[in-house]
Write an enzyme that holds these catalytic residues in place. Structure first.
Site, PDB file in Angstrom:
ATOM      1  N   LYS A 189       0.854  -1.188   0.000  1.00 36.95           N
ATOM      2  CA  LYS A 189       0.000   0.000   0.000  1.00 36.95           C
ATOM      3  C   LYS A 189       0.892   1.242   0.000  1.00 36.95           C
ATOM      4  O   LYS A 189       1.906   1.270   0.707  1.00 36.95           O
ATOM      5  CB  LYS A 189      -0.891  -0.038   1.250  1.00 36.95           C
ATOM      6  N   SER A 234      -9.753   1.736   2.806  1.00 36.45           N
ATOM      7  CA  SER A 234      -8.885   2.495   1.934  1.00 36.45           C
ATOM      8  C   SER A 234      -7.821   1.649   1.216  1.00 36.45           C
ATOM      9  O   SER A 234      -7.201   2.128   0.272  1.00 36.45           O
ATOM     10  CB  SER A 234      -8.167   3.581   2.737  1.00 36.45           C
ATOM     11  N   SER A 240     -10.024  -0.644   7.010  1.00 41.24           N
ATOM     12  CA  SER A 240      -9.431  -0.539   5.669  1.00 41.24           C
ATOM     13  C   SER A 240      -8.673  -1.758   5.158  1.00 41.24           C
ATOM     14  O   SER A 240      -8.296  -1.780   3.992  1.00 41.24           O
ATOM     15  CB  SER A 240      -8.508   0.665   5.605  1.00 41.24           C
TER      16      SER A 240
HETATM   17  N1  GLN Z   1     -13.509   4.072   6.308  1.00 39.31           N
HETATM   18  C1  GLN Z   1     -12.817   4.478   7.487  1.00 39.31           C
HETATM   19  C2  GLN Z   1     -12.399   5.924   7.369  1.00 39.31           C
HETATM   20  O1  GLN Z   1     -12.654   6.485   6.369  1.00 39.31           O
HETATM   21  C3  GLN Z   1     -11.629   3.607   7.759  1.00 39.31           C
HETATM   22  C4  GLN Z   1     -10.457   3.921   6.929  1.00 39.31           C
HETATM   23  C5  GLN Z   1      -9.237   3.140   7.351  1.00 39.31           C
HETATM   24  O2  GLN Z   1      -9.338   2.110   8.020  1.00 39.31           O
HETATM   25  N2  GLN Z   1      -8.082   3.651   7.006  1.00 39.31           N
HETATM   26  O3  GLN Z   1     -11.855   6.491   8.246  1.00 39.31           O
END
Ligand code: GLN
Length: 482
Positions: free
Chosen positions: A75, A150, A174
């Protein structure tokens, strides 16, 4: 091309193929499919082939570690020495990290091969991978739908066979949510198990890196390399790392699985619920005991999370000011103009929204009303899990309330997107480990089963997931992408 790490390890050891051969195959597939999927931001072809060549020499010399010669993708939130680390943002479009994240160092120490860096929601903020400066990622199971976020680039890349496995990070879901949407296996470890050094911070008290792969067995192999104490991360735990592969085949007869009644209530799509029920029945067939538990504070998890996460992100992202880090605007008039324009140009809409809300909740007069209150709610959520784990060994339920939605469907309404995190975020607020494993399909799109464990009980989670995968074949299905 949906080979597992385990299969590649065996093939390399038996000389069926070389690391250069498999690395080239993945690079070719990336060239063919990435223009459609947009799963990679950077492909490090030359470096990958050099690493593969070096790995082949080590294999020939009999000097191997678990991941020697295995291609992986990372990532784009993990700093990679000399390679652009953009975090999905224009702010870091030209940022070549001057050092490796701890996790990247660990993979390099084993002579794994890096294929490239995967697309992600900007600064890991999102559930759909639509907020990336590099454009949305497509779900290989349905190109008109989101891959989740994400870590959607990593999930799509694994599902489509562009890499056998990848790293992700999970602040509120995410790793687990994109794993669910793309039909792969993902593990968010206990907070403090994997070093956050060199992993660009979103919300420091929630962020945790982890593996995304086809199988639990592969996640065990990757976690083995990623986990461990790191003195450069003050929240890293000085605790011995289990041998995750050793317990995969333990019998799960008698395993006590808790089903939180709040996770099967209003809001859960009935077809997703059906897949989850069938997965639970499968566990019962394998001898597990199922029991209802309650996590009464689940409903406050979303507001608590979005206060904590936004407060921490507004503080973490203050370093991107065009001076110390990040994009700098052209011809600033003065310092204030430099800050304002650099940040306005560098950050996208979702990131700006969160910085503003976070700055508000941290400001004098509102700190007690919002931030402190959210921290208190966080304690209540942890206590709910603690009481549940007095009665059961693991907790199971859906990873997400529905399957992957169509690209664009929720982007105009941020709150409807935030609500999608309902089953994943309390795990981060409590700092517990959680997994998502493939458990069926609804309308041709994958469904994830979430397994939640007690602190540092990754071995038990991986064991439960592996046993499920020995008895089902959802994890070995591949999308038809050409
Ligand atoms: N969807 C969640 C957010 O937008 C989690 C994102 C994540 O785990 N990085 O914060």
């Amino acid at each position: 091309m949906n080979k597992t790490i385990k299969e590649l390890q065996t093939g390399l050891a038996q000389g069926k193929f070389s690391s250069v051969e498999i690395t080239s195959d993945y690079l070719t597939r990336i060239k063919q499919l990435n223009p459609d999927l947009n799963a990679f931001i950077t492909v490090t072809e030359d470096q990958a082939l050099l690493q593969a060549k070096a790995a082949d020499q080590l294999i020939a010399d009999g000097k191997t570690s678990a991941l020697t010669g295995i291609p992986l993708a990372h990532k784009d939130i993990f700093c990679t020495d000399g390679v652009v680390t953009s975090c999905g943002s224009r702010m870091l479009e030209n940022f070549k990290a001057p050092y490796n994240a701890n996790v990247i160092d660990k993979f390099e120490a084993e002579n794994a091969v890096m294929l490239g860096k995967t697309n992600m929601d900007e600064f890991a903020m999102g559930s759909s991978n639509e907020s990336s400066f590099y454009g949305p990622v497509k779900n290989p199971w349905a190109l008109n739908s989101v891959p989740g976020g994400s870590s959607g680039g990593s999930a799509a890349a694994v599902a489509a066979g562009l890499t056998p496995a990848a790293t992700g990070t999970d602040t509120g879901g995410s790793i687990r949510q994109p794993a669910a949407f793309c039909g792969i296996t993902g593990l968010k470890p206990t907070y403090g198990r994997v070093s956050r050094y060199g992993m660009i911070a979103y919300a420091s008290s929630l962020d945790q890196g982890g593996p995304m792969a086809h199988t639990a067995e592969d996640c065990a192999i990757m976690l083995q390399s990623m986990a461990g104490f790191d003195s450069r991360d003050s929240t890293s735990m000085e605790k011995p790392v289990d041998n995750y592969s050793a317990s995969l085949n333990n019998d799960i007869a008698g395993l006590k699985i808790g089903l939180p009644k709040e996770y099967f209530a209003e809001g859960l799509n009935s077809d997703v619920a059906k897949c989850v029920d069938e997965a639970i029945q499968q566990y019962q067939k394998m001898g597990a005991e199922v029991k209802e538990v309650s996590l009464p504070n689940s409903k406050i998890a979303i507001p608590a999370y979005y206060v904590v996460a936004m407060a921490e992100c507004s503080s973490n992202l203050s370093r991107f000011d065009g001076v110390r880090f990040g994009h700098r605007c052209e011809d600033p008039k003065d310092l204030e103009d430099l800050y304002k324009r650099s940040r306005s140009e560098g950050f996208g809409e979702e990131v700006k929204r969160r910085i503003m809300i976070g700055a508000y909740t941290l400001s004098a007069g509102y700190y007690d009303a919002f931030y402190l209150k959210a921290q208190k709610l966080r304690r209540l959520i942890s206590q709910d899990f603690a009481s549940a784990f007095e009665q059961v060994d693991i907790i199971a339920g859906p990873t997400t309330p529905e399957v992957a939605w169509k690209t664009g469907d929720k982007s105009a309404d941020p709150v409807s997107m935030y609500l999608q995190d309902i089953y994943t975020i309390s795990v981060n607020l409590a700092g517990l480990p959680g997994m998502s494993i493939p458990a069926g399909f609804v309308g041709g799109k994958p469904v994830g089963l979430q397994l939640i464990g007690n602190y540092f009980d990754e071995s038990r989670l991986l064991n439960a997931a592996h046993q499920f995968q020995q008895n089902t074949d959802w994890h070995s299905q591949s999308p038809e992408v050409k």
